[in-house]
Design a protein around this motif. Structure first.
Motif, PDB file in Angstrom:
ATOM      1  N   GLY A   1     -24.249 -35.859   0.131  1.00  0.00           N
ATOM      2  CA  GLY A   1     -23.213 -35.717  -0.880  1.00  0.00           C
ATOM      3  C   GLY A   1     -22.913 -34.270  -1.191  1.00  0.00           C
ATOM      4  N   LEU A   2     -22.037 -34.107  -2.146  1.00  0.00           N
ATOM      5  CA  LEU A   2     -21.489 -32.790  -2.459  1.00  0.00           C
ATOM      6  C   LEU A   2     -21.666 -32.512  -3.944  1.00  0.00           C
ATOM      7  N   GLU A   3     -22.130 -31.296  -4.244  1.00  0.00           N
ATOM      8  CA  GLU A   3     -22.146 -30.847  -5.638  1.00  0.00           C
ATOM      9  C   GLU A   3     -21.198 -29.666  -5.737  1.00  0.00           C
ATOM     10  N   VAL A   4     -20.181 -29.811  -6.593  1.00  0.00           N
ATOM     11  CA  VAL A   4     -19.249 -28.702  -6.767  1.00  0.00           C
ATOM     12  C   VAL A   4     -19.865 -27.739  -7.771  1.00  0.00           C
ATOM     13  N   GLN A   5     -20.061 -26.478  -7.340  1.00  0.00           N
ATOM     14  CA  GLN A   5     -20.813 -25.528  -8.146  1.00  0.00           C
ATOM     15  C   GLN A   5     -19.934 -24.713  -9.097  1.00  0.00           C
ATOM     16  N   GLY A   6     -18.635 -24.850  -8.992  1.00  0.00           N
ATOM     17  CA  GLY A   6     -17.759 -23.975  -9.773  1.00  0.00           C
ATOM     18  C   GLY A   6     -17.499 -22.710  -8.991  1.00  0.00           C
ATOM     19  N   SER A   7     -16.509 -21.995  -9.388  1.00  0.00           N
ATOM     20  CA  SER A   7     -16.041 -20.786  -8.707  1.00  0.00           C
ATOM     21  C   SER A   7     -15.876 -21.009  -7.199  1.00  0.00           C
ATOM     22  N   GLY A   8     -15.430 -22.220  -6.848  1.00  0.00           N
ATOM     23  CA  GLY A   8     -15.069 -22.507  -5.458  1.00  0.00           C
ATOM     24  C   GLY A   8     -16.234 -22.702  -4.512  1.00  0.00           C
ATOM     25  N   LEU A   9     -17.433 -22.832  -5.027  1.00  0.00           N
ATOM     26  CA  LEU A   9     -18.588 -23.000  -4.140  1.00  0.00           C
ATOM     27  C   LEU A   9     -19.009 -24.477  -4.091  1.00  0.00           C
ATOM     28  N   ASP A  10     -19.090 -24.996  -2.858  1.00  0.00           N
ATOM     29  CA  ASP A  10     -19.549 -26.382  -2.662  1.00  0.00           C
ATOM     30  C   ASP A  10     -20.983 -26.363  -2.160  1.00  0.00           C
ATOM     31  N   ARG A  11     -21.759 -27.294  -2.683  1.00  0.00           N
ATOM     32  CA  ARG A  11     -23.135 -27.419  -2.189  1.00  0.00           C
ATOM     33  C   ARG A  11     -23.247 -28.785  -1.514  1.00  0.00           C
ATOM     34  N   HIS A  12     -23.247 -28.770  -0.166  1.00  0.00           N
ATOM     35  CA  HIS A  12     -23.369 -30.014   0.603  1.00  0.00           C
ATOM     36  C   HIS A  12     -24.848 -30.265   0.883  1.00  0.00           C
TER      37      HIS A  12
END
Lengths: 404, 267
Positions: free
Chosen positions: A62-73
């Motif tokens: 899954g994906l965690e959207v970190q804010g400031s355009g950073l995705d954590r897959h």
């Protein structure tokens, strides 16, 4: 490999523009089931990474959207390919080569699943002499250039008799070297890459033979100078059935050790004395230099052959009998043959220096001494290989009168 | 035991070595098997239903079709790991930023019998609220009868986007990811707009009435294949899988609704 979790920053890279070059090496180090976080600034990766995971049997968590355009897959590592690590140590030669490591060099992990390879010399004892690498290095340093290193312009105009003898001898030498090129060449693709040093030494040996063939033929044809026999006044070199049969009989054997023994230890060993004789009695400096340089190469081949046979004999005593019967079989096939007449005569003229009968008598004596010398040195080499004095004497006598 | 006769569609030259390899492997594990190659899935489906072949290696379309025609009397025997959770991609040039923007634009789609390049994704787009009547469909009906197996129509879709004869397109995730990972898409301004829900792909279907012991023999031989075995590996690579898995039916539900909605069942 490491377990647990890891993270890799891939910036704005896309799956099609380099992301995998960062992700795959990290994955390689992770154990199955470990979780990798891929930190990405590229929203396209949201679409492409899950599909890639499916293709590669990883689990996209899954994906965690970190804010400031950073995705954590988050990705859970799937099963690893199964690696064969038997040749991972580059300096350790396996005693038995695997049929399933293909062309992988030592010092690598090999993915399992390769089809069986065509290499058949799978034992280090009989394939990989310890000296192979050293002999290869020596060979590299000793390479010479036929054009540059032989003083061709120092060949004077010899008498037709002398020039005919030299021509006959070098044509005969070239014929023998053709066998020394072809016969071992058949073994090259059967040596597994884990014993690459043997293949390298052998390849260099073949290159030596190619060079000898060039030098010998150039010397054999020096007096003809594109002229036919009548114009040069010299006899065209003869190739006899006895030479041809002796050399062709080497092709019938497909055992690496037996071939090495007959060709390198007995044949090329005998050639060392022949080349010394030619060098000693050469009518000019160029001819002597060809013989001298070729002899140095041949000495290396003999050394390699002896190392090979010695090592094999030291691990397999039954090999003594096998080698002896191989020599006997060949001797049986060649029964009734002597030194080929044209070569016999040419070697006598060479040592005589002219066709004056008194000189010829001296040449005949020198040739007789050569044969004795050849036999004694064969025995020495056989003793060195590990044969008993009785065996050595028997085998020395059974060797072909064609020298190779 | 009677020879098992398996049907496969010859969508590519590699199908012959695949099935000769399979036959050899089946023989190695004591199962007498032979194969018959068909030129299209419709003929193969018919042959299965008429009992000319025992088992058919079917596309998802052929799979749900034989289930429907036989009123559920075929049996599903196994699938590739890669057949599970297949998805399609809606890809587009920069001019299209959202699915809704497809309306009024040219959308390249694959063959009308390709589940991944046409049937399912069009159904899915409709579910997402795209008015397909306002989308200009550019259809590549290449290799009809092969149900998209050749991938030809998917490459046609990619090419039409590159050439500018379409603004957007539909492609299976397998072809897309392979092209992407091989670096053949980079720098061409093509991006994924959306990914469909997962669906399942090919399936081995047994004809109605195939005896249990023969089904079991087939499954035993099939599931015995091992990625780490060089002989098997060659076949598995050509067939595009690492492991054979048991059948499951959930992955075809969406396809059935798509076919109902598009009224696309073969009569």
């Amino acid at each position: 490999m490491t377990g647990g979790a890891a993270a890799v920053h891939v910036g704005a890279l896309g799956l099609g523009s380099g992301l995998l070059a960062l992700v795959r090496p990290v994955f390689h180090r992770l154990t199955e089931g470990s979780v990798l976080a891929v930190l990405s600034e590229n929203p396209q990766v949201r679409e492409d990474l899950p599909s890639w995971c499916r293709l590669e049997r990883h689990e996209y968590l899954g994906l965690e959207v970190q804010g400031s355009g950073l995705d954590r897959h988050l990705i859970r590592r799937g099963p690893h390919p199964r690696w064969d690590k038997s040749i991972a140590n580059p300096s350790s030669l396996p005693e038995v080569a695997s049929r399933f490591t293909g062309l992988a060099p030592r010092g690598s992990w090999v993915e399992r699943g390769l089809p069986s390879s065509p290499f058949t010399f799978l034992s280090s004892a009989t394939t990989a002499p310890n000296e192979a690498s050293k002999i290869y290095q020596q060979g590299l340093l000793a390479q010479w250039d036929v054009n540059r290193d032989i003083p061709w312009n120092e060949i004077p105009r010899h008498s037709p008799v002398m020039e005919g003898a030299v021509s006959q001898i070098f044509s005969f030498l070239a014929e023998n070297e053709l066998a020394a090129l072809y016969v071992p060449a058949q073994y090259l693709p059967l040596i597994p890459p884990v014993y690459v040093e043997t293949a390298q030494a052998l390849a260099l040996q073949l290159a030596d033979e190619a060079r000898h063939i060039e030098a010998f033929l150039r010397r054999a044809r020096a007096s003809f100078d594109n002229k036919a026999e009548e114009d040069s006044g010299c006899q065209t070199p003869l190739s006899t059935v006895s030479t041809g049969r002796s050399l062709l009989s080497l092709f019938g054997n497909h055992d690496f050790i037996e071939s090495t023994f007959m060709l390198s230890v007995l044949g090329e060993g005998t050639f060392l004395d022949l080349l010394s004789y030619i060098e000693q009695h050469s009518p000019d400096r160029a001819t002597a230099e060809i013989a001298r340089r070729s002899k140095l190469d041949e000495a290396r081949h003999v050394h390699f052959g002896l190392a090979h046979v010695r090592q094999a004999l030291s691990t397999d005593p039954a090999l003594f009998g096998r080698l002896e019967s191989a020599v006997r079989r060949r001797a049986g096939d060649l029964a009734g043959q002597g030194v080929p007449a044209p070569v016999h005569d040419a070697l006598i003229v060479l040592a005589a220096g002219s066709d004056d009968p008194r000189a010829i008598s001296q040449g005949h004596l020198a040739f007789g001494e050569l044969l004795i010398q050849m036999r004694e040195n064969r025995i020495k080499r056989l003793l060195h290989a590990g044969f008993s004095p009785e065996q050595a004497a028997r085998l020395a006598d059974l060797h072909t009168p064609n020298f190779m | 035991m009677k020879t098992l006769l398996i049907g496969a569609v010859a969508y590519d030259a590699k199908v012959v070595p695949i099935w000769e390899g399979m036959r050899e492997h089946f023989k190695d594990v004591g199962v007498d098997m032979d194969f018959a190659l068909f030129s299209n899935y419709e003929r193969q489906a018919l042959s299965l239903l008429q009992g000319h072949i025992d088992i058919a290696w079917n596309t998802p379309l052929a799979h749900v079709q034989v289930q429907r025609s036989s009123e559920g009397r075929t049996r599903s025997l196994g699938m590739r790991d890669t057949d599970r959770d297949f998805r399609s991609k809606v890809i587009a040039k920069d001019s299209v930023k959202t699915l809704k923007e497809l309306e009024g634009k040219r959308l390249a789609v694959g063959s009308r019998d390709s589940v991944q390049a046409r049937i399912l994704p069009l159904h899915w787009l409709k579910e997402q609220g795209v008015d397909l009547s306002r989308v200009q469909i550019v259809a590549f009906d290449s290799d009809l009868g092969k149900h998209g197996d050749t991938g030809r129509s998917e490459y046609d879709v990619l090419e039409s986007l590159e050439k500018g004869t379409a603004d957007a397109g539909i492609i299976g995730d397998l072809v897309w990811t392979q092209e992407l990972a091989a670096g053949r898409v980079a720098g061409r301004g093509i991006q994924v707009l959306a990914t469909t829900e997962p669906f399942d792909h090919c399936m081995f279907d047994a004809r109605p009435g195939l005896e249990n012991d023969r089904i079991e023999a087939f499954q035993r031989a099939l599931f015995d294949m091992d990625w780490d075995n060089p002989k098997h590996r060659r076949i598995l690579e050509m067939e595009g899988l690492r492991k054979w898995l048991p059948a499951r039916e959930d992955g075809y539900v969406k396809l059935i609704s798509a076919l109902n909605e598009q009224n696309a069942w073969t009569k």
